[in-house]
Design a protein around this motif. Structure first.
Motif, mmCIF file in Angstrom:
data_model
loop_
_atom_site.group_PDB
_atom_site.id
_atom_site.type_symbol
_atom_site.label_atom_id
_atom_site.label_comp_id
_atom_site.label_asym_id
_atom_site.label_seq_id
_atom_site.Cartn_x
_atom_site.Cartn_y
_atom_site.Cartn_z
ATOM 1 N N TYR A 15 -0.554 7.210 -8.894
ATOM 2 C CA TYR A 15 -1.351 7.400 -7.674
ATOM 3 C C TYR A 15 -2.811 7.632 -8.065
ATOM 4 O O TYR A 15 -3.726 7.073 -7.453
ATOM 5 C CB TYR A 15 -0.812 8.576 -6.870
ATOM 6 N N VAL A 43 -3.720 2.378 -3.097
ATOM 7 C CA VAL A 43 -4.077 3.534 -2.271
ATOM 8 C C VAL A 43 -5.326 3.154 -1.489
ATOM 9 O O VAL A 43 -6.290 2.636 -2.063
ATOM 10 C CB VAL A 43 -4.340 4.780 -3.145
ATOM 11 N N SER A 84 -6.035 5.472 -6.994
ATOM 12 C CA SER A 84 -7.075 6.066 -6.165
ATOM 13 C C SER A 84 -8.412 6.206 -6.899
ATOM 14 O O SER A 84 -9.476 5.897 -6.345
ATOM 15 C CB SER A 84 -6.627 7.436 -5.637
ATOM 16 N N THR A 108 0.843 -1.202 0.000
ATOM 17 C CA THR A 108 0.000 0.000 0.000
ATOM 18 C C THR A 108 0.875 1.248 0.000
ATOM 19 O O THR A 108 2.066 1.196 0.320
ATOM 20 C CB THR A 108 -0.904 0.037 1.242
ATOM 21 N N TRP A 109 0.262 2.377 -0.331
ATOM 22 C CA TRP A 109 0.985 3.647 -0.322
ATOM 23 C C TRP A 109 1.519 3.966 1.067
ATOM 24 O O TRP A 109 2.660 4.402 1.221
ATOM 25 C CB TRP A 109 0.079 4.773 -0.812
#
Length: 433
Positions: A213, A309, A217, A177-178
């Protein structure tokens, strides 16, 4: 191409270019009444891999096809490619095969005017459509309006290369995960190890962190929505992505002077063991396999997808990808002899490119080839397993918006430009298209 700048989509057609295409006159170049006299190929001077690999095939696996339709290669500097294609199209004299224009919009215009072959139909009729990797087909269709207008002589996916030894020494597991990625960067930073190597001078290695990203997201249509006018880069959820990348820079995770770091220096930082992670495309595999460049050892380099994300709509198996300069084929010269050549290429190019040049194409590898490194095998398997890929930040941008984005990326990474201002500046350039 191994020149990363070739992967950045340039401008669309000018009004003059469109007019030139519309005013096609007579003449058929090397095509006679019985079809083309040779397998003419217009390449770019900077790319020697494709023409060399085709030359190898012409003397080996495709020897019979070459005897029937001899390979003939002409080159032009990449900077002059679009103009050359427009000129040839205006004269109705496109070669049998040619490096597609720097911008997909040029090839799409040629396709709509009936000058470029519908390769999905042609390959299907030849029974070799299954020789293209599904991920490559997905990428081509994303770039060319849902059509297969080029062949993927080169295919690259992007992700994060990491130093396995540094990860092990610092008890870092591959981030999923981020938040885990940021935590890994923090741990490296506390040990005085630069977390990320990146080229602020090039700009695109920074902007691709923003776009990936966004894909994680908001999902795979995030930037298509901007291109379609359904969303803006200044919308809060888009600015959030720029903010996430800016936060990495604020914590000095890109190291000192990232704004002045060029591509080669960033590559050397990672391969010299001075940085733990490096967002880059699979074209870097050639550098990783080169013992003279790679001081950490190829066995100590791993590859991971850009992480998820939290609460995002995207998937980690949607890799940013490109086909370099795809290769188009003329519609009017696609006869049986051309089809025989294309069938042979589809079945054999993937193995030849990998064996002789260490490059991954969008064709399947049908002859077993021993990879030079484990990470190359990993990337190849990732490509084969991938079904839906995404593009990069500037893929659907104009030349102006691309330049604005990449020249301001360093400011985003260093903090001299706020995430809001960065996205506003790029959006303004897009709105001016």
């Amino acid at each position: 191409m191994n020149n990363p700048s070739s992967r950045t989509v340039r401008a669309g057609l000018t009004a003059g270019a469109v007019a030139l295409l519309a005013s096609a006159c007579g003449g058929s170049g090397s095509t006679g009444a019985s079809g083309p006299k040779d397998f003419s190929y217009l390449s770019v001077t900077e790319n020697t891999t494709v023409k060399t690999a085709l030359g190898t095939l012409s003397k080996d696996a495709c020897k019979a096809q070459n005897k029937a339709l001899p390979l003939k290669v002409e080159t032009v500097p990449q900077s002059g490619l679009d103009q050359k294609l427009q000129l040839l199209a205006g004269q109705d004299a496109l070669p049998v095969q040619f490096a597609a224009g720097n911008a997909p919009s040029l090839t799409q215009q040629l396709f709509k005017s009936g000058k470029v072959a519908d390769l999905e139909k042609e390959l299907k009729d030849l029974g070799v459509l299954d020789q293209l990797e599904p991920a490559a087909v997905s990428t081509i269709k994303a770039l060319y309006g849902g059509k297969v207008e080029v062949l993927p002589y080169e295919y690259n996916i992007e992700g994060i290369f990491y130093n396995k030894k540094l990860f092990a020494e610092n008890d870092i597991t591959v981030p999923a995960t981020w938040d885990e990625l940021v935590a890994a960067a923090a741990k490296l930073n506390t040990k005085k190890i630069q977390p990320f190597s990146a080229s602020g001078q090039q700009g695109w290695p920074i902007t691709r962190l923003v776009s990936t990203y966004l894909y994680r997201s908001l999902g795979p249509e995030a930037l298509q929505a901007v291109a379609d006018g359904k969303a803006k880069l200044t919308d809060p959820e888009y600015v959030e992505a720029a903010q996430a990348v800016a936060d990495l820079g604020k914590k000095n995770y890109f190291g000192k002077g990232v704004g002045s770091i060029d591509y080669d220096t960033a590559m050397n930082q990672f391969l010299g063991g001075k940085a733990g992670m490096f967002y880059m495309g699979s074209w870097a595999l050639a550098n990783i396999a080169d013992a003279k460049q790679n001081k950490v050892g190829a066995e100590n380099v791993g590859f991971m997808p850009f992480p998820a994300v939290a609460g995002g709509k995207g998937s980690v198996d949607q890799y940013p990808s490109n086909v370099g300069l795809g290769i188009g084929l003329g519609a009017k010269t696609f006869d049986k002899k051309t089809g025989d050549w294309v069938s042979c290429i589809a079945k054999n190019y993937g193995s030849t490119a990998l064996k002789d040049h260490g490059t991954i194409s969008g064709f399947k590898v049908n002859t077993p080839v021993e990879d030079s490194t484990a990470v190359t095998t990993q990337v190849r398997e990732t490509v084969s397993a991938s079904k839906q890929n995404v593009l990069w930040f500037e893929a659907l941008f104009s030349t102006k918006a691309t330049t604005v984005s990449q020249t301001n990326a360093a400011g985003l990474a260093t903090g001299s430009m706020s995430p809001q201002d960065f996205m506003q500046t790029v959006q303004d350039a897009l709105s001016a298209q």
